[in-house]
Write a protein that holds these residues in place. Structure first.
Motif, PDB file in Angstrom:
ATOM      1  N   CYS A  64       0.852  -1.194   0.000  1.00  0.00           N
ATOM      2  CA  CYS A  64       0.000   0.000   0.000  1.00  0.00           C
ATOM      3  C   CYS A  64       0.886   1.242   0.000  1.00  0.00           C
ATOM      4  O   CYS A  64       1.688   1.436   0.924  1.00  0.00           O
ATOM      5  CB  CYS A  64      -0.908  -0.002   1.215  1.00  0.00           C
ATOM      6  SG  CYS A  64      -2.087  -1.374   1.209  1.00  0.00           S
ATOM      7  N   SER A  75      -6.844  14.715  -2.228  1.00  0.00           N
ATOM      8  CA  SER A  75      -6.054  14.460  -1.027  1.00  0.00           C
ATOM      9  C   SER A  75      -6.545  15.322   0.130  1.00  0.00           C
ATOM     10  O   SER A  75      -7.080  16.412  -0.079  1.00  0.00           O
ATOM     11  CB  SER A  75      -4.574  14.740  -1.284  1.00  0.00           C
ATOM     12  OG  SER A  75      -4.041  13.835  -2.229  1.00  0.00           O
ATOM     13  N   LEU A 114      -1.387  -1.355  -4.241  1.00  0.00           N
ATOM     14  CA  LEU A 114      -2.542  -0.462  -4.161  1.00  0.00           C
ATOM     15  C   LEU A 114      -2.059   0.939  -3.816  1.00  0.00           C
ATOM     16  O   LEU A 114      -1.260   1.118  -2.912  1.00  0.00           O
ATOM     17  CB  LEU A 114      -3.511  -0.944  -3.076  1.00  0.00           C
ATOM     18  CG  LEU A 114      -4.085  -2.356  -3.226  1.00  0.00           C
ATOM     19  CD1 LEU A 114      -4.954  -2.700  -2.019  1.00  0.00           C
ATOM     20  CD2 LEU A 114      -4.876  -2.490  -4.510  1.00  0.00           C
ATOM     21  N   SER A 115      -2.572   1.925  -4.504  1.00  0.00           N
ATOM     22  CA  SER A 115      -2.193   3.320  -4.267  1.00  0.00           C
ATOM     23  C   SER A 115      -3.402   4.091  -3.772  1.00  0.00           C
ATOM     24  O   SER A 115      -4.535   3.828  -4.179  1.00  0.00           O
ATOM     25  CB  SER A 115      -1.671   3.941  -5.559  1.00  0.00           C
ATOM     26  OG  SER A 115      -1.312   5.284  -5.367  1.00  0.00           O
ATOM     27  N   ARG A 116      -3.150   5.054  -2.872  1.00  0.00           N
ATOM     28  CA  ARG A 116      -4.244   5.884  -2.374  1.00  0.00           C
ATOM     29  C   ARG A 116      -3.833   7.355  -2.435  1.00  0.00           C
ATOM     30  O   ARG A 116      -2.650   7.680  -2.332  1.00  0.00           O
ATOM     31  CB  ARG A 116      -4.619   5.504  -0.943  1.00  0.00           C
ATOM     32  CG  ARG A 116      -3.637   5.957   0.105  1.00  0.00           C
ATOM     33  CD  ARG A 116      -4.113   5.590   1.525  1.00  0.00           C
ATOM     34  NE  ARG A 116      -3.403   6.340   2.545  1.00  0.00           N
ATOM     35  CZ  ARG A 116      -2.213   6.020   3.037  1.00  0.00           C
ATOM     36  NH1 ARG A 116      -1.580   4.946   2.595  1.00  0.00           N
ATOM     37  NH2 ARG A 116      -1.644   6.778   3.963  1.00  0.00           N
ATOM     38  N   HIS A 118      -5.581   9.608  -0.378  1.00  0.00           N
ATOM     39  CA  HIS A 118      -6.191  10.254   0.783  1.00  0.00           C
ATOM     40  C   HIS A 118      -5.978   9.413   2.032  1.00  0.00           C
ATOM     41  O   HIS A 118      -5.607   8.243   1.973  1.00  0.00           O
ATOM     42  CB  HIS A 118      -7.695  10.410   0.563  1.00  0.00           C
ATOM     43  CG  HIS A 118      -8.413   9.083   0.505  1.00  0.00           C
ATOM     44  ND1 HIS A 118      -8.932   8.479   1.622  1.00  0.00           N
ATOM     45  CD2 HIS A 118      -8.646   8.246  -0.527  1.00  0.00           C
ATOM     46  CE1 HIS A 118      -9.475   7.323   1.281  1.00  0.00           C
ATOM     47  NE2 HIS A 118      -9.313   7.155  -0.023  1.00  0.00           N
ATOM     48  N   PRO A 122      -3.839   2.761   5.198  1.00  0.00           N
ATOM     49  CA  PRO A 122      -4.081   2.080   3.924  1.00  0.00           C
ATOM     50  C   PRO A 122      -5.460   1.474   3.750  1.00  0.00           C
ATOM     51  O   PRO A 122      -5.782   1.005   2.659  1.00  0.00           O
ATOM     52  CB  PRO A 122      -3.028   0.969   3.940  1.00  0.00           C
ATOM     53  CG  PRO A 122      -2.893   0.625   5.388  1.00  0.00           C
ATOM     54  CD  PRO A 122      -3.017   1.945   6.110  1.00  0.00           C
ATOM     55  N   THR A 126     -10.370   2.643   0.943  1.00  0.00           N
ATOM     56  CA  THR A 126      -9.522   2.180  -0.165  1.00  0.00           C
ATOM     57  C   THR A 126      -9.977   0.803  -0.625  1.00  0.00           C
ATOM     58  O   THR A 126     -10.924   0.221  -0.104  1.00  0.00           O
ATOM     59  CB  THR A 126      -8.046   2.093   0.272  1.00  0.00           C
ATOM     60  OG1 THR A 126      -7.879   0.969   1.162  1.00  0.00           O
ATOM     61  CG2 THR A 126      -7.602   3.369   0.962  1.00  0.00           C
ATOM     62  N   ASP A 127      -9.233   0.236  -1.582  1.00  0.00           N
ATOM     63  CA  ASP A 127      -9.539  -1.110  -2.082  1.00  0.00           C
ATOM     64  C   ASP A 127      -9.008  -2.216  -1.174  1.00  0.00           C
ATOM     65  O   ASP A 127      -9.275  -3.396  -1.435  1.00  0.00           O
ATOM     66  CB  ASP A 127      -8.908  -1.308  -3.468  1.00  0.00           C
ATOM     67  CG  ASP A 127      -9.631  -0.557  -4.565  1.00  0.00           C
ATOM     68  OD1 ASP A 127     -10.805  -0.191  -4.361  1.00  0.00           O
ATOM     69  OD2 ASP A 127      -9.027  -0.348  -5.631  1.00  0.00           O
TER      70      ASP A 127
END
Length: 205
Positions: A64, A75, A114-116, A118, A122, A126-127
């Motif tokens: 993450c 953001s 996985l990238s976020r 906000h 993690p 998110t996913d």
């Protein structure tokens, strides 16, 4: 009664998750040099050993990473932490080396990244949660930074979502180090199974 660690981290229902183990956070020339210096002493090699052991045991690994667009859209700006990050010279721009996993850990073909844009950790919004459920996870082994905010938020979100959370204390970092130890001993130990990388890896060999 403490849970049996080998049962808890059985590869059939365990996923290793790395939190912000990325170049722009704990790599050379990172945005937070003090945190990066502490992490690279012990946390980085320990996390690398854990991830290697996980792959060898066919335990899924999810990375993450945090990113921020140049215009900041999407953001957070509602905490001093976020405002402070905007002033740093290292930008976590999507698609740049700053958001890539550090080479000591790397990304194998079987890993998920996985990238976020906000949040403090993690999992919130998110996913990560649906990905973990699709992988069949009931236990999360979390490593990365920081104990100050990100890892603590991660542990709480994971417990709230119904997961068992395992924290190898040598594979996390925070600043100052004695504060991070105090958080692990007095807060995270109430939520997670606190252990070491070697103890977890031994369960997979």
């Amino acid at each position: 009664m403490p849970l049996d660690l080998a049962t808890l981290v059985d590869p059939a229902h365990t996923v290793v998750v790395t939190q912000e183990c990325q170049n722009g956070v704990i790599g050379p020339g990172a945005a937070l040099p003090q945190l990066a210096e502490i992490a690279r002493r012990h946390m980085v090699p320990a996390a690398a050993r854990l991830v290697a052991a996980a792959r060898a045991a066919s335990v899924p690994v999810v990375h993450c990473v945090a990113a921020r667009r140049a215009d900041g859209q999407g953001s957070n700006a509602n905490a001093r932490l976020f405002l402070g990050m905007r002033k740093l010279s290292v930008e976590l721009l999507p698609g740049t080396p700053a958001v890539e996993v550090i080479p000591e850990i790397g990304v194998a073909g079987s890993d998920i990244v996985l990238s976020r844009l906000h949040g403090l950790g993690p999992m919130g919004g998110t996913d990560l949660d649906p990905v973990l459920r699709n992988l069949g996870a009931t236990t999360v082994v979390g490593v990365g930074v920081s104990v100050n905010v990100g890892m603590t938020n991660f542990a709480m979100d994971a417990v709230n979502a119904g997961y068992q959370f395992v924290l190898p204390r040598d594979a996390v970092a925070g600043i100052p180090e004695d504060y991070a130890d105090a958080v692990i001993d007095n807060t995270l130990s109430l939520l997670a199974t606190v252990t070491t990388v070697d103890d977890v890896a031994a369960c997979w060999t």
